[in-house]
Design a protein around this motif. Structure first.
Motif, PDB file in Angstrom:
ATOM      1  N   HIS A 175      33.447  35.310  37.496  1.00 20.32           N
ATOM      2  CA  HIS A 175      33.260  35.258  36.142  1.00 20.32           C
ATOM      3  C   HIS A 175      34.164  35.351  35.071  1.00 20.32           C
ATOM      4  CE1 HIS A 175      30.496  35.411  32.690  1.00 20.32           C
ATOM      5  NE2 HIS A 175      31.117  36.414  32.181  1.00 20.32           N
ATOM      6  N   ALA A 176      34.436  34.438  34.398  1.00 20.79           N
ATOM      7  CA  ALA A 176      35.722  34.201  33.388  1.00 20.79           C
ATOM      8  C   ALA A 176      36.887  33.960  34.124  1.00 20.79           C
ATOM      9  CB  ALA A 176      35.614  35.838  32.547  1.00 20.79           C
ATOM     10  N   GLY A 177      36.884  33.358  35.265  1.00 25.67           N
ATOM     11  CA  GLY A 177      37.946  33.035  36.157  1.00 25.67           C
ATOM     12  C   GLY A 177      38.398  34.084  36.895  1.00 25.67           C
ATOM     13  N   LEU A 178      37.607  35.372  36.858  1.00 29.91           N
ATOM     14  CA  LEU A 178      38.075  36.614  37.646  1.00 29.91           C
ATOM     15  C   LEU A 178      37.044  36.608  38.833  1.00 29.91           C
ATOM     16  CD1 LEU A 178      38.740  39.106  34.661  1.00 29.91           C
ATOM     17  CD2 LEU A 178      40.598  38.390  36.528  1.00 29.91           C
ATOM     18  N   LEU A 179      37.535  37.363  40.087  1.00 26.39           N
ATOM     19  CA  LEU A 179      36.700  37.965  40.943  1.00 26.39           C
ATOM     20  C   LEU A 179      36.386  39.155  40.820  1.00 26.39           C
ATOM     21  CD1 LEU A 179      38.008  35.719  44.039  1.00 26.39           C
ATOM     22  CD2 LEU A 179      35.710  35.330  42.684  1.00 26.39           C
ATOM     23  N   TRP A 180      35.242  39.519  40.707  1.00 22.71           N
ATOM     24  CA  TRP A 180      34.718  40.865  40.453  1.00 22.71           C
ATOM     25  C   TRP A 180      34.023  41.419  41.620  1.00 22.71           C
ATOM     26  CZ3 TRP A 180      35.417  42.769  35.494  1.00 22.71           C
ATOM     27  CH2 TRP A 180      35.627  41.881  34.462  1.00 22.71           C
ATOM     28  N   ALA A 181      34.508  42.854  41.882  1.00 24.24           N
ATOM     29  CA  ALA A 181      33.761  43.299  42.985  1.00 24.24           C
ATOM     30  C   ALA A 181      33.184  44.750  42.736  1.00 24.24           C
ATOM     31  CB  ALA A 181      35.073  43.730  44.152  1.00 24.24           C
ATOM     32  N   TYR A 182      32.061  44.996  43.259  1.00 26.58           N
ATOM     33  CA  TYR A 182      31.271  46.212  43.214  1.00 26.58           C
ATOM     34  C   TYR A 182      30.962  46.968  44.382  1.00 26.58           C
ATOM     35  CZ  TYR A 182      27.360  49.332  41.573  1.00 26.58           C
ATOM     36  OH  TYR A 182      26.687  50.429  41.267  1.00 26.58           O
ATOM     37  N   LEU A 183      31.473  48.328  44.271  1.00 26.53           N
ATOM     38  CA  LEU A 183      31.550  49.169  45.645  1.00 26.53           C
ATOM     39  C   LEU A 183      30.659  50.117  45.317  1.00 26.53           C
ATOM     40  CD1 LEU A 183      34.030  47.472  46.102  1.00 26.53           C
ATOM     41  CD2 LEU A 183      35.464  49.606  46.938  1.00 26.53           C
ATOM     42  N   GLY A 184      29.675  50.183  44.505  1.00 25.77           N
ATOM     43  CA  GLY A 184      28.783  51.389  44.147  1.00 25.77           C
ATOM     44  C   GLY A 184      27.525  51.309  44.913  1.00 25.77           C
ATOM     45  N   SER A 185      26.487  52.399  44.478  1.00 34.12           N
ATOM     46  CA  SER A 185      25.225  52.338  44.886  1.00 34.12           C
ATOM     47  C   SER A 185      24.442  51.150  44.218  1.00 34.12           C
ATOM     48  CB  SER A 185      24.655  53.743  44.536  1.00 34.12           C
ATOM     49  OG  SER A 185      24.994  53.974  43.161  1.00 34.12           O
ATOM     50  N   GLN A 186      23.328  50.902  44.495  1.00 38.60           N
ATOM     51  CA  GLN A 186      22.640  49.614  44.199  1.00 38.60           C
ATOM     52  C   GLN A 186      21.345  50.457  43.685  1.00 38.60           C
ATOM     53  OE1 GLN A 186      23.151  46.479  44.432  1.00 38.60           O
ATOM     54  NE2 GLN A 186      24.632  46.550  45.450  1.00 38.60           N
ATOM     55  N   PRO A 187      20.932  49.798  42.473  1.00 41.87           N
ATOM     56  CA  PRO A 187      21.174  48.474  41.823  1.00 41.87           C
ATOM     57  C   PRO A 187      22.243  48.322  41.293  1.00 41.87           C
ATOM     58  CG  PRO A 187      19.348  49.345  40.787  1.00 41.87           C
ATOM     59  CD  PRO A 187      19.750  50.183  41.900  1.00 41.87           C
ATOM     60  N   ALA A 188      23.170  47.249  41.434  1.00 34.32           N
ATOM     61  CA  ALA A 188      24.364  47.239  40.706  1.00 34.32           C
ATOM     62  C   ALA A 188      24.118  46.874  39.292  1.00 34.32           C
ATOM     63  CB  ALA A 188      25.506  46.176  41.454  1.00 34.32           C
ATOM     64  N   PRO A 189      24.707  47.270  38.293  1.00 33.09           N
ATOM     65  CA  PRO A 189      24.898  46.628  36.820  1.00 33.09           C
ATOM     66  C   PRO A 189      25.245  45.312  36.899  1.00 33.09           C
ATOM     67  CG  PRO A 189      26.498  47.940  36.964  1.00 33.09           C
ATOM     68  CD  PRO A 189      25.761  47.987  38.475  1.00 33.09           C
ATOM     69  N   LEU A 190      25.066  44.651  35.480  1.00 29.78           N
ATOM     70  CA  LEU A 190      25.548  43.338  35.378  1.00 29.78           C
ATOM     71  C   LEU A 190      27.207  43.201  35.181  1.00 29.78           C
ATOM     72  CD1 LEU A 190      22.999  42.215  32.815  1.00 29.78           C
ATOM     73  CD2 LEU A 190      23.078  41.707  35.347  1.00 29.78           C
ATOM     74  N   VAL A 191      27.821  42.058  35.788  1.00 29.07           N
ATOM     75  CA  VAL A 191      29.291  42.034  35.404  1.00 29.07           C
ATOM     76  C   VAL A 191      29.180  41.813  33.884  1.00 29.07           C
ATOM     77  CG1 VAL A 191      31.170  40.426  35.542  1.00 29.07           C
ATOM     78  CG2 VAL A 191      29.745  40.816  37.595  1.00 29.07           C
ATOM     79  N   PRO A 192      29.830  42.593  32.942  1.00 25.53           N
ATOM     80  CA  PRO A 192      29.713  42.467  31.467  1.00 25.53           C
ATOM     81  C   PRO A 192      30.209  41.221  31.136  1.00 25.53           C
ATOM     82  CG  PRO A 192      30.814  44.587  32.222  1.00 25.53           C
ATOM     83  CD  PRO A 192      30.763  43.799  33.583  1.00 25.53           C
ATOM     84  N   ASN A 193      29.391  40.674  30.349  1.00 27.11           N
ATOM     85  CA  ASN A 193      29.877  39.434  29.749  1.00 27.11           C
ATOM     86  C   ASN A 193      30.659  39.521  28.210  1.00 27.11           C
ATOM     87  OD1 ASN A 193      30.371  36.345  29.474  1.00 27.11           O
ATOM     88  ND2 ASN A 193      28.246  36.052  28.561  1.00 27.11           N
ATOM     89  N   TRP A 194      31.678  40.066  28.138  1.00 30.19           N
ATOM     90  CA  TRP A 194      32.361  40.442  27.068  1.00 30.19           C
ATOM     91  C   TRP A 194      32.418  39.056  26.049  1.00 30.19           C
ATOM     92  CZ3 TRP A 194      31.711  45.263  27.129  1.00 30.19           C
ATOM     93  CH2 TRP A 194      32.024  46.125  28.216  1.00 30.19           C
ATOM     94  N   GLU A 195      32.307  39.345  24.714  1.00 31.80           N
ATOM     95  CA  GLU A 195      32.333  38.101  23.910  1.00 31.80           C
ATOM     96  C   GLU A 195      33.313  37.256  24.209  1.00 31.80           C
ATOM     97  OE1 GLU A 195      32.537  39.771  19.825  1.00 31.80           O
ATOM     98  OE2 GLU A 195      33.002  37.814  19.092  1.00 31.80           O
ATOM     99  N   PRO A 196      34.741  37.532  24.265  1.00 31.41           N
ATOM    100  CA  PRO A 196      35.783  36.476  24.347  1.00 31.41           C
ATOM    101  C   PRO A 196      35.556  35.659  25.547  1.00 31.41           C
ATOM    102  CG  PRO A 196      36.806  38.709  24.087  1.00 31.41           C
ATOM    103  CD  PRO A 196      35.620  39.091  24.116  1.00 31.41           C
ATOM    104  N   PHE A 197      34.768  36.254  26.727  1.00 30.76           N
ATOM    105  CA  PHE A 197      34.383  35.287  27.859  1.00 30.76           C
ATOM    106  C   PHE A 197      33.770  34.006  27.310  1.00 30.76           C
ATOM    107  CE2 PHE A 197      34.749  39.207  30.795  1.00 30.76           C
ATOM    108  CZ  PHE A 197      35.831  39.327  30.758  1.00 30.76           C
ATOM    109  N   THR A 198      32.853  34.346  26.362  1.00 30.30           N
ATOM    110  CA  THR A 198      32.328  33.149  25.849  1.00 30.30           C
ATOM    111  C   THR A 198      33.097  32.096  24.932  1.00 30.30           C
ATOM    112  OG1 THR A 198      31.204  34.040  23.780  1.00 30.30           O
ATOM    113  CG2 THR A 198      30.121  34.577  25.814  1.00 30.30           C
ATOM    114  N   TRP A 199      34.194  32.244  24.568  1.00 24.52           N
ATOM    115  CA  TRP A 199      34.957  31.655  23.688  1.00 24.52           C
ATOM    116  C   TRP A 199      34.990  30.296  24.189  1.00 24.52           C
ATOM    117  CZ3 TRP A 199      38.694  35.896  21.427  1.00 24.52           C
ATOM    118  CH2 TRP A 199      37.912  36.845  20.562  1.00 24.52           C
ATOM    119  N   LYS A 200      35.219  29.240  23.335  1.00 23.78           N
ATOM    120  CA  LYS A 200      35.794  28.105  23.937  1.00 23.78           C
ATOM    121  C   LYS A 200      37.119  27.732  23.253  1.00 23.78           C
ATOM    122  CE  LYS A 200      31.257  26.103  24.808  1.00 23.78           C
ATOM    123  NZ  LYS A 200      30.984  27.400  25.351  1.00 23.78           N
ATOM    124  N   ASN A 201      37.710  26.750  23.280  1.00 22.30           N
ATOM    125  CA  ASN A 201      38.837  26.141  22.835  1.00 22.30           C
ATOM    126  C   ASN A 201      40.289  27.140  22.972  1.00 22.30           C
ATOM    127  OD1 ASN A 201      37.981  23.616  21.680  1.00 22.30           O
ATOM    128  ND2 ASN A 201      36.813  25.102  20.185  1.00 22.30           N
TER     129      ASN A 201
END
Ligand code: FES
Ligand SMILES: [Fe+2]
Length: 419
Positions: free
Chosen positions: A129-155
């Protein structure tokens, strides 16, 4: 000052520790997606666990144990198949869920035993997501990978920058709620490093810290500033649980183990208005050095390298029994209190702060952004060259030493700086 047991509690990241458990409730950025254009397997150490990160021929990412469950060969020397990662010793093949999907000898000699159905390798989810690889090492169910506002920016031109910092993550993160150091470490020290004596930069007169949903907002008034200034009215963000967010720039302090941290920067630079619409083909990832090999001293030329010097200088694990906190450290006290509160919350079966599970909300998670207008509306190149922050960023990558030439060239092309 903290007592030794609290210092241990807050700094230990291993699997069976309270903070290790807390940190495992969040997705951690560990690599850039584009790094896997040229490699397929690499060792990764995260939260004290030795793991292997790979991208198989189908393009699926996986994060599995460093050691094979057969006889412990090093999976980071394994090789990828259409699906999954194969151990290079006797060829056992594992998919991204950790299932053993082939045992070349057993499958042929004793297929009736279904031995492979009894074997699993430790495996953790990975998301791009957003050019990054995110890993989750915790208990399930995992939360969402946060889609912080700047990840949605264009240009914009985004680059992802890494550094290995040899100290505990918490002292790095305490820096995310320490506005005062900016004046001394980045402004005044930089002037002295360039051997330009002279006036110190405007002093901080007033600081304020305030908890919000996704972290702590810090605000500052420096000499010559009014309370109308966005750095007071909006402030900047210590982002939960392990990042700094300044508007167009995230810095995560990802715990490798108790004594090492991976610094991960995601830096967005809006292209000049003349260059729009602009779509970035590939988000580059690069790793900068921390040590100056010639002098044997830490590199001090760039903003984050200066921060690294502060963090490393506090010791592999800062001894907080020896500190003397002043009123400028109110944010640091708040940060520790929130972590201690969340350790309790987890013990009671609750989610810790800032875990996002609402997909609707996660379409775009807004954060306080002092420079919002500039970043959202953009500027012409002329305006950029006159803007105190943007001008410096046009001239060079100011945050970390070691930017490769090809990244600089891609950046210059995006900005329209090349001839
Ligand atoms: S040690 Fe991995 S297949 Fe034998
Ligand atoms: Fe800093």
């Amino acid at each position: 000052m903290l007592d030794p047991s609290k210092n241990e509690l807050l700094t230990q990241v291993g699997r069976d520790t309270p903070m290790g458990e807390l940190l495992r409730r969040y997705w951690m950025p560990i690599a850039a997606v584009s790094e896997f254009d040229s490699e397929s397997v690499r060792p990764v150490r995260l939260l004290g666990e030795d793991l292997t990160l790979y991208k198989d021929m189908n393009g699926t990412f996986g994060l599995v144990d460093r050691h094979c469950p057969h006889r412990s060969a090093d999976m980071s020397y394994g090789f990828v198949e259409q699906c999954g990662l194969r151990c290079n010793y006797h060829g056992w093949l594992f998919d991204q869920e950790g299932r053993c999907i082939e045992q070349p000898y057993e499958d042929v000699a004793h297929p009736e035993a279904h031995f492979r159905d009894k074997i699993r390798i430790k495996a953790y989810p990975v998301q791009a997501h957003a050019g990054l690889l995110w890993a989750y090492l915790g208990s399930q169910p995992a939360p969402l990978v946060p889609n912080w506002e700047p990840f949605t920016w264009k240009n914009g031109f985004v680059q992802i920058v890494f550094a290995d910092v040899p100290c505990n993550w918490l002292q790095c993160q305490e820096n995310s709620v320490d506005p005062l150091h900016f004046e001394w470490m980045h402004m005044n020290w930089s002037v002295r490093l360039k051997d330009q004596g002279g006036a110190y930069s405007p002093r901080h007169l007033k600081l304020a810290f305030e908890e919000f949903d996704y972290g702590i907002v810090y605000r500052r008034i420096r000499e010559g500033m009014s309370e109308e200034d966005p750095l007071w009215k909006v402030g900047r963000v210590c982002l939960w649980p392990n990042a700094l967010f300044t508007g167009d720039h995230f810095e995560w302090r990802v715990p490798i183990d108790d004594r090492n941290t991976l610094s991960v920067t995601w830096c967005f630079t809006r292209v000049p208005k003349e260059r729009e619409p602009y779509a970035q083909e590939k988000i580059p990832g690069w790793r900068g050095p921390v040590l100056d090999a010639e002098t044997g001293r830490w590199i001090s030329s760039h903003v984050m390298n200066q921060d690294f010097i502060a963090w490393i200088g506090q010791g592999a694990i800062a001894d907080r029994t020896r500190e003397h906190l002043g009123t400028s450290d109110a944010g640091i006290i708040m940060l520790r209190q929130i972590f201690l509160r969340d350790i309790e919350a987890i013990a009671h079966g609750e989610d810790p702060k800032a875990t996002i599970r609402d997909a609707q909300l996660n379409r775009c998670v807004s954060l306080p952004i002092a420079d919002r207008k500039r970043l959202v509306e953009g500027m012409t190149r002329e305006e950029m060259s006159r803007h105190p922050l943007a001008a410096g960023q046009l001239a060079d990558y100011i945050f970390q030493a070691g930017q490769p030439r090809e990244v600089r060239e891609a950046y210059a092309a995006a900005m329209g700086l090349s001839k």
